[in-house]
Motif scaffolding. Structure first.
Motif, PDB file in Angstrom:
ATOM      1  N   LEU A 205      40.426  -6.537 -10.667  1.00 51.56           N
ATOM      2  CA  LEU A 205      40.571  -7.819 -11.322  1.00 51.56           C
ATOM      3  C   LEU A 205      39.865  -8.837 -10.437  1.00 51.56           C
ATOM      4  N   PRO A 206      39.391  -9.942 -11.003  1.00 53.86           N
ATOM      5  CA  PRO A 206      38.648 -10.898 -10.178  1.00 53.86           C
ATOM      6  C   PRO A 206      39.415 -11.418  -8.959  1.00 53.86           C
ATOM      7  N   ASP A 207      40.728 -11.505  -9.034  1.00 53.84           N
ATOM      8  CA  ASP A 207      41.504 -12.056  -7.927  1.00 53.84           C
ATOM      9  C   ASP A 207      42.190 -10.978  -7.080  1.00 53.84           C
ATOM     10  N   GLN A 208      41.843  -9.737  -7.292  1.00 54.70           N
ATOM     11  CA  GLN A 208      42.477  -8.643  -6.566  1.00 54.70           C
ATOM     12  C   GLN A 208      41.804  -8.441  -5.220  1.00 54.70           C
ATOM     13  N   ASP A 209      42.594  -8.467  -4.147  1.00 56.59           N
ATOM     14  CA  ASP A 209      42.060  -8.307  -2.797  1.00 56.59           C
ATOM     15  C   ASP A 209      42.532  -7.026  -2.119  1.00 56.59           C
ATOM     16  N   PHE A 210      43.210  -6.152  -2.869  1.00 58.33           N
ATOM     17  CA  PHE A 210      43.740  -4.924  -2.290  1.00 58.33           C
ATOM     18  C   PHE A 210      43.704  -3.828  -3.340  1.00 58.33           C
ATOM     19  N   TRP A 211      43.400  -2.608  -2.914  1.00 54.58           N
ATOM     20  CA  TRP A 211      43.410  -1.438  -3.786  1.00 54.58           C
ATOM     21  C   TRP A 211      43.853  -0.248  -2.953  1.00 54.58           C
ATOM     22  N   SER A 212      44.656   0.644  -3.540  1.00 60.41           N
ATOM     23  CA  SER A 212      45.037   1.878  -2.841  1.00 60.41           C
ATOM     24  C   SER A 212      45.269   2.985  -3.850  1.00 60.41           C
ATOM     25  N   ASP A 213      45.131   4.209  -3.363  1.00 59.30           N
ATOM     26  CA  ASP A 213      45.328   5.383  -4.208  1.00 59.30           C
ATOM     27  C   ASP A 213      45.424   6.599  -3.293  1.00 59.30           C
ATOM     28  N   VAL A 214      45.775   7.736  -3.871  1.00 59.23           N
ATOM     29  CA  VAL A 214      45.764   9.008  -3.156  1.00 59.23           C
ATOM     30  C   VAL A 214      44.651   9.840  -3.766  1.00 59.23           C
ATOM     31  N   TYR A 215      43.800  10.387  -2.913  1.00 62.10           N
ATOM     32  CA  TYR A 215      42.668  11.202  -3.343  1.00 62.10           C
ATOM     33  C   TYR A 215      42.688  12.496  -2.559  1.00 62.10           C
ATOM     34  N   ARG A 216      42.858  13.598  -3.287  1.00 63.46           N
ATOM     35  CA  ARG A 216      42.924  14.936  -2.671  1.00 63.46           C
ATOM     36  C   ARG A 216      43.955  14.997  -1.547  1.00 63.46           C
ATOM     37  N   GLY A 217      45.086  14.330  -1.787  1.00 64.35           N
ATOM     38  CA  GLY A 217      46.180  14.358  -0.829  1.00 64.35           C
ATOM     39  C   GLY A 217      46.030  13.392   0.336  1.00 64.35           C
TER      40      GLY A 217
END
Length: 68
Positions: free
Chosen positions: A7-19
Motif C-alpha cells: 500500500l502507498p503508506d506501508q513501511d513494513f512487510w513480512s512473511d515466511v518463505y520456505r520456512g
C-alpha cells in the motif's frame, strides 16, 4: 518467490518463505532487510520488492547480480 503487495503508506512487510522469516522495513527512504530476525546490515534497497527478491535469493542459495 514471495510477493510484496504494498500500500502507498506501508513501511513494513513480512512473511515466511520456505520456512525462513523474511521482513523488510522502510527507514529514511531506504528499505532494510531481516532474515530470520537478523538485520542484514550490509545491504540497503531502493524498493521493498528488490529487498524481498534479495532475501528470497539468499534463502534459495542463488545470488543476485548487482546492477552495474
Amino acid at each position: 518467490m514471495p510477493r510484496v503487495e504494498q500500500l502507498p503508506d506501508q513501511d513494513f512487510w513480512s512473511d515466511v518463505y520456505r520456512g525462513r522469516r523474511l521482513a523488510v522495513f522502510k527507514h529514511h527512504g531506504r528499505w532494510h532487510a531481516y532474515l530470520d530476525n537478523m538485520f542484514q546490515f550490509n545491504v540497503v534497497f531502493a524498493t521493498a520488492d528488490s529487498a524481498v527478491r534479495w532475501l528470497a535469493a539468499r534463502v534459495d542459495g542463488t545470488p543476485l547480480k548487482r546492477a552495474g
